[in-house]
Design a protein around this motif. Structure first.
Motif, PDB file in Angstrom:
ATOM      1  N   ASN A   1      38.964  51.815  26.453  1.00  0.00           N
ATOM      2  CA  ASN A   1      37.259  50.908  26.707  1.00  0.00           C
ATOM      3  C   ASN A   1      37.443  51.153  28.463  1.00  0.00           C
ATOM      4  OD1 ASN A   1      38.934  48.795  27.033  1.00  0.00           O
ATOM      5  ND2 ASN A   1      39.938  48.960  25.495  1.00  0.00           N
ATOM      6  N   ALA A   2      36.332  50.561  28.622  1.00  0.00           N
ATOM      7  CA  ALA A   2      36.241  50.421  30.422  1.00  0.00           C
ATOM      8  C   ALA A   2      37.573  49.251  30.838  1.00  0.00           C
ATOM      9  CB  ALA A   2      34.868  50.049  31.270  1.00  0.00           C
ATOM     10  N   ASN A   3      37.158  47.850  30.423  1.00  0.00           N
ATOM     11  CA  ASN A   3      38.063  46.713  30.440  1.00  0.00           C
ATOM     12  C   ASN A   3      39.716  47.356  30.909  1.00  0.00           C
ATOM     13  OD1 ASN A   3      38.186  44.590  31.291  1.00  0.00           O
ATOM     14  ND2 ASN A   3      39.794  44.415  29.371  1.00  0.00           N
ATOM     15  N   ASP A   4      39.969  48.210  30.096  1.00  0.00           N
ATOM     16  CA  ASP A   4      41.498  48.783  30.256  1.00  0.00           C
ATOM     17  C   ASP A   4      41.805  49.738  31.305  1.00  0.00           C
ATOM     18  OD1 ASP A   4      42.325  47.366  28.008  1.00  0.00           O
ATOM     19  OD2 ASP A   4      42.224  48.832  26.726  1.00  0.00           O
ATOM     20  N   ALA A   5      40.718  50.841  31.065  1.00  0.00           N
ATOM     21  CA  ALA A   5      40.691  51.816  32.453  1.00  0.00           C
ATOM     22  C   ALA A   5      41.044  51.212  33.740  1.00  0.00           C
ATOM     23  CB  ALA A   5      39.791  52.847  31.962  1.00  0.00           C
ATOM     24  N   GLU A   6      39.835  50.041  33.737  1.00  0.00           N
ATOM     25  CA  GLU A   6      39.659  49.195  35.250  1.00  0.00           C
ATOM     26  C   GLU A   6      40.672  48.720  35.808  1.00  0.00           C
ATOM     27  OE1 GLU A   6      37.339  45.620  37.084  1.00  0.00           O
ATOM     28  OE2 GLU A   6      36.880  46.532  35.854  1.00  0.00           O
ATOM     29  N   HIS A   7      41.798  47.881  34.378  1.00  0.00           N
ATOM     30  CA  HIS A   7      42.896  47.130  34.761  1.00  0.00           C
ATOM     31  C   HIS A   7      44.018  48.528  34.876  1.00  0.00           C
ATOM     32  CE1 HIS A   7      42.271  43.632  32.605  1.00  0.00           C
ATOM     33  NE2 HIS A   7      41.780  43.565  33.849  1.00  0.00           N
ATOM     34  N   CYS A   8      44.295  49.080  34.929  1.00  0.00           N
ATOM     35  CA  CYS A   8      44.996  50.253  35.073  1.00  0.00           C
ATOM     36  C   CYS A   8      44.843  50.676  36.346  1.00  0.00           C
ATOM     37  CB  CYS A   8      44.779  52.126  34.315  1.00  0.00           C
ATOM     38  SG  CYS A   8      44.693  51.921  32.617  1.00  0.00           S
ATOM     39  N   CYS A   9      43.584  51.012  37.090  1.00  0.00           N
ATOM     40  CA  CYS A   9      43.195  51.585  38.271  1.00  0.00           C
ATOM     41  C   CYS A   9      43.293  50.057  39.414  1.00  0.00           C
ATOM     42  CB  CYS A   9      41.898  51.666  38.916  1.00  0.00           C
ATOM     43  SG  CYS A   9      41.337  52.726  38.022  1.00  0.00           S
TER      44      CYS A   9
ATOM     45  N   HIS B   1      46.220  47.730  38.569  1.00  0.00           N
ATOM     46  CA  HIS B   1      47.668  47.783  38.660  1.00  0.00           C
ATOM     47  C   HIS B   1      47.828  49.417  40.033  1.00  0.00           C
ATOM     48  CE1 HIS B   1      48.635  45.075  35.786  1.00  0.00           C
ATOM     49  NE2 HIS B   1      48.113  45.446  34.509  1.00  0.00           N
ATOM     50  N   TYR B   2      47.233  50.171  39.658  1.00  0.00           N
ATOM     51  CA  TYR B   2      47.676  51.282  40.186  1.00  0.00           C
ATOM     52  C   TYR B   2      47.926  50.926  41.532  1.00  0.00           C
ATOM     53  CZ  TYR B   2      47.949  55.828  43.510  1.00  0.00           C
ATOM     54  OH  TYR B   2      48.319  56.466  44.040  1.00  0.00           O
ATOM     55  N   VAL B   3      46.499  49.869  41.888  1.00  0.00           N
ATOM     56  CA  VAL B   3      46.625  49.499  43.773  1.00  0.00           C
ATOM     57  C   VAL B   3      47.212  48.491  43.951  1.00  0.00           C
ATOM     58  CG1 VAL B   3      45.155  48.815  45.593  1.00  0.00           C
ATOM     59  CG2 VAL B   3      44.542  49.795  44.076  1.00  0.00           C
ATOM     60  N   ASP B   4      47.840  47.241  43.383  1.00  0.00           N
ATOM     61  CA  ASP B   4      49.005  46.717  43.562  1.00  0.00           C
ATOM     62  C   ASP B   4      50.466  47.302  43.449  1.00  0.00           C
ATOM     63  OD1 ASP B   4      47.188  44.482  43.749  1.00  0.00           O
ATOM     64  OD2 ASP B   4      47.883  43.983  40.737  1.00  0.00           O
ATOM     65  N   LEU B   5      50.438  48.795  42.869  1.00  0.00           N
ATOM     66  CA  LEU B   5      51.727  49.028  42.943  1.00  0.00           C
ATOM     67  C   LEU B   5      52.166  49.760  44.137  1.00  0.00           C
ATOM     68  CD1 LEU B   5      52.356  50.665  39.430  1.00  0.00           C
ATOM     69  CD2 LEU B   5      54.014  48.674  40.425  1.00  0.00           C
ATOM     70  N   ILE B   6      51.149  50.325  44.798  1.00  0.00           N
ATOM     71  CA  ILE B   6      51.200  50.668  46.068  1.00  0.00           C
ATOM     72  C   ILE B   6      51.080  50.158  47.227  1.00  0.00           C
ATOM     73  CG2 ILE B   6      49.612  52.653  47.826  1.00  0.00           C
ATOM     74  CD1 ILE B   6      50.791  54.069  45.280  1.00  0.00           C
ATOM     75  N   LEU B   7      50.692  49.168  47.174  1.00  0.00           N
ATOM     76  CA  LEU B   7      50.849  48.030  48.326  1.00  0.00           C
ATOM     77  C   LEU B   7      52.030  47.109  48.201  1.00  0.00           C
ATOM     78  CD1 LEU B   7      46.883  47.616  48.606  1.00  0.00           C
ATOM     79  CD2 LEU B   7      47.849  48.941  50.245  1.00  0.00           C
ATOM     80  N   ASP B   8      52.016  47.538  46.891  1.00  0.00           N
ATOM     81  CA  ASP B   8      53.834  46.781  47.195  1.00  0.00           C
ATOM     82  C   ASP B   8      53.168  45.034  46.883  1.00  0.00           C
ATOM     83  OD1 ASP B   8      57.078  45.500  48.303  1.00  0.00           O
ATOM     84  OD2 ASP B   8      56.325  45.622  45.977  1.00  0.00           O
ATOM     85  N   ALA B   9      51.799  44.383  46.169  1.00  0.00           N
ATOM     86  CA  ALA B   9      51.354  43.079  46.715  1.00  0.00           C
ATOM     87  C   ALA B   9      52.477  42.042  46.056  1.00  0.00           C
ATOM     88  CB  ALA B   9      49.487  43.391  46.325  1.00  0.00           C
ATOM     89  N   LYS B  10      52.362  40.988  46.960  1.00  0.00           N
ATOM     90  CA  LYS B  10      53.162  39.885  46.169  1.00  0.00           C
ATOM     91  C   LYS B  10      52.009  39.286  45.403  1.00  0.00           C
ATOM     92  CE  LYS B  10      56.370  39.714  50.607  1.00  0.00           C
ATOM     93  NZ  LYS B  10      57.163  38.975  51.457  1.00  0.00           N
TER      94      LYS B  10
ATOM     95  N   GLN C   1      49.111  39.569  43.026  1.00  0.00           N
ATOM     96  CA  GLN C   1      48.503  40.309  42.100  1.00  0.00           C
ATOM     97  C   GLN C   1      46.641  39.870  41.786  1.00  0.00           C
ATOM     98  OE1 GLN C   1      50.595  40.097  38.497  1.00  0.00           O
ATOM     99  NE2 GLN C   1      50.716  42.175  38.819  1.00  0.00           N
ATOM    100  N   SER C   2      46.194  41.505  41.717  1.00  0.00           N
ATOM    101  CA  SER C   2      44.767  40.989  41.778  1.00  0.00           C
ATOM    102  C   SER C   2      43.965  40.115  40.725  1.00  0.00           C
ATOM    103  CB  SER C   2      43.893  42.430  41.819  1.00  0.00           C
ATOM    104  OG  SER C   2      43.805  42.988  40.270  1.00  0.00           O
ATOM    105  N   PRO C   3      43.399  39.135  40.464  1.00  0.00           N
ATOM    106  CA  PRO C   3      43.530  38.855  38.994  1.00  0.00           C
ATOM    107  C   PRO C   3      42.892  39.566  37.821  1.00  0.00           C
ATOM    108  CG  PRO C   3      41.535  37.945  40.814  1.00  0.00           C
ATOM    109  CD  PRO C   3      42.319  38.778  41.722  1.00  0.00           C
ATOM    110  N   ALA C   4      42.352  40.625  37.874  1.00  0.00           N
ATOM    111  CA  ALA C   4      41.731  41.747  37.011  1.00  0.00           C
ATOM    112  C   ALA C   4      43.473  42.130  35.845  1.00  0.00           C
ATOM    113  CB  ALA C   4      41.345  41.977  37.291  1.00  0.00           C
ATOM    114  N   SER C   5      44.539  42.079  37.461  1.00  0.00           N
ATOM    115  CA  SER C   5      45.776  42.459  36.343  1.00  0.00           C
ATOM    116  C   SER C   5      46.440  41.818  36.632  1.00  0.00           C
ATOM    117  CB  SER C   5      46.384  43.815  38.171  1.00  0.00           C
ATOM    118  OG  SER C   5      46.742  42.810  39.059  1.00  0.00           O
ATOM    119  N   ALA C   6      46.326  40.301  36.627  1.00  0.00           N
ATOM    120  CA  ALA C   6      47.433  39.839  36.536  1.00  0.00           C
ATOM    121  C   ALA C   6      48.009  38.744  34.987  1.00  0.00           C
ATOM    122  CB  ALA C   6      47.382  38.496  37.523  1.00  0.00           C
TER     123      ALA C   6
END
Length: 227
Positions: A190-198, A200-209, A211-216
Motif C-alpha cells: 500500500n502507498a503508506n508502507d511504500a512511503e515509509h520504506c523511502c 527509512h532509506y533516507v534516514d539510513l543513508i544520512l545516518d540521521a540521529k 528520524q523523520s516523523p513518518a519513519s519513527a
C-alpha cells in the motif's frame, strides 16, 4: 503582401475551445492508457472515452502516437510539479526536502491510480519506442540530478560521506519499483508502507540521529490500571 489584420490572425494562438478539446482528448488518453495499457490503446477507444467522434483527433493531433506521447508527458509533468512544489515548501533543510518529496510521490495529487498505471505503461513500453525511451531518460536524468544534489547537501550538513550518484540511482529505482508494486499488487503493498520504506532509506543513508516523523516507531500504548 500580408496586411496587419492577416498577420495578427497568423500570430493568434489556439482558441479556448481548441485548448479544451486537446485537454479532453489527453485526459481521455490517460484514462484509456491506465485502463488498457499503452500498447492496446486505439483512436476508437480514446474517442469513446472522451465522447467524441473518431475524426476529431485529426483536428488537434497529427496522429494517435502524438496524442499518446502528450498524455505520458502530461502525467510526468503533473507528478514532477507536485514533487517540486512539496520539496520547495520544505526549504531550506535538504533532508526535510527529501522527506517532503517522498510524501508527494505517494499521495495525491502527485500520484494517483491513473498516474501509477500510466507510469508503468511508460516504463514497460520504453524499450520498444524510441520516443517513449527519450521521455523516460530525460525524466530520470533530471530527477536523479535533483535528488543527488539534495542528498549531497544533507550529507555534508551531517558530515556523512556518500556517493551521491549511486544513492540517487538507488533511491529512484526504489521509488519506481514501489510504484510498479502498487500497480501490480495492491493486496500486499500500500502507498503508506511504500512511503515509509523511502523515508527509512533516507534516514539510513544520512545516518540521521533524529528520524523523520513518518519513519519513527509508533509510541507504545499505555496500560490501563487495574481496578
Amino acid at each position: 503582401m500580408a496586411t496587419p489584420l492577416s498577420s495578427a490572425r497568423k500570430k493568434r494562438g489556439p482558441s479556448r475551445i481548441a485548448i479544451e478539446r486537446r485537454r479532453d482528448l489527453i485526459e481521455a488518453a490517460i484514462r484509456d492508457i491506465a485502463r488498457n495499457g499503452y500498447a492496446t490503446v486505439t483512436v476508437a477507444s480514446i474517442c469513446a472515452e472522451a465522447g467524441f467522434s473518431r475524426g476529431l483527433i485529426g483536428h488537434y493531433f497529427t496522429n494517435k502516437e502524438e496524442l499518446l506521447l502528450e498524455a505520458v508527458k502530461t502525467v510526468a509533468t503533473e507528478l514532477g510539479s507536485a514533487i517540486r512544489d512539496a520539496a520547495n515548501a520544505a526549504k531550506p533543510d535538504p533532508a526535510q526536502m527529501l522527506h517532503a518529496l517522498i510524501h508527494a510521490s505517494f499521495t495525491p495529487p502527485g500520484l494517483t491510480d491513473e498516474k501509477i498505471a500510466v507510469w508503468v505503461s511508460l516504463a514497460s513500453s520504453a524499450r520498444w519506442s524510441e520516443q517513449l525511451a527519450k521521455i523516460y531518460r530525460e525524466i530520470w536524468v533530471d530527477y536523479r540530478s535533483g535528488v543527488g544534489r539534495l542528498f549531497t547537501r544533507a550529507a555534508e550538513a551531517r558530515d556523512v560521506a556518500i556517493n551521491a550518484s549511486h544513492v540517487a540511482l538507488a533511491f529512484s529505482q526504489l521509488v519506481e519499483g514501489l510504484w510498479i508494486g502498487l500497480a501490480a499488487n495492491r493486496s500486499s503493498i500500500n502507498a503508506n508502507d511504500a512511503e515509509h520504506c523511502c523515508h527509512h532509506y533516507v534516514d539510513l543513508i544520512l545516518d540521521a540521529k533524529t528520524q523523520s516523523p513518518a519513519s519513527a516507531a509508533p509510541a507504545p500504548r499505555k496500560r490501563r490500571a487495574l481496578a
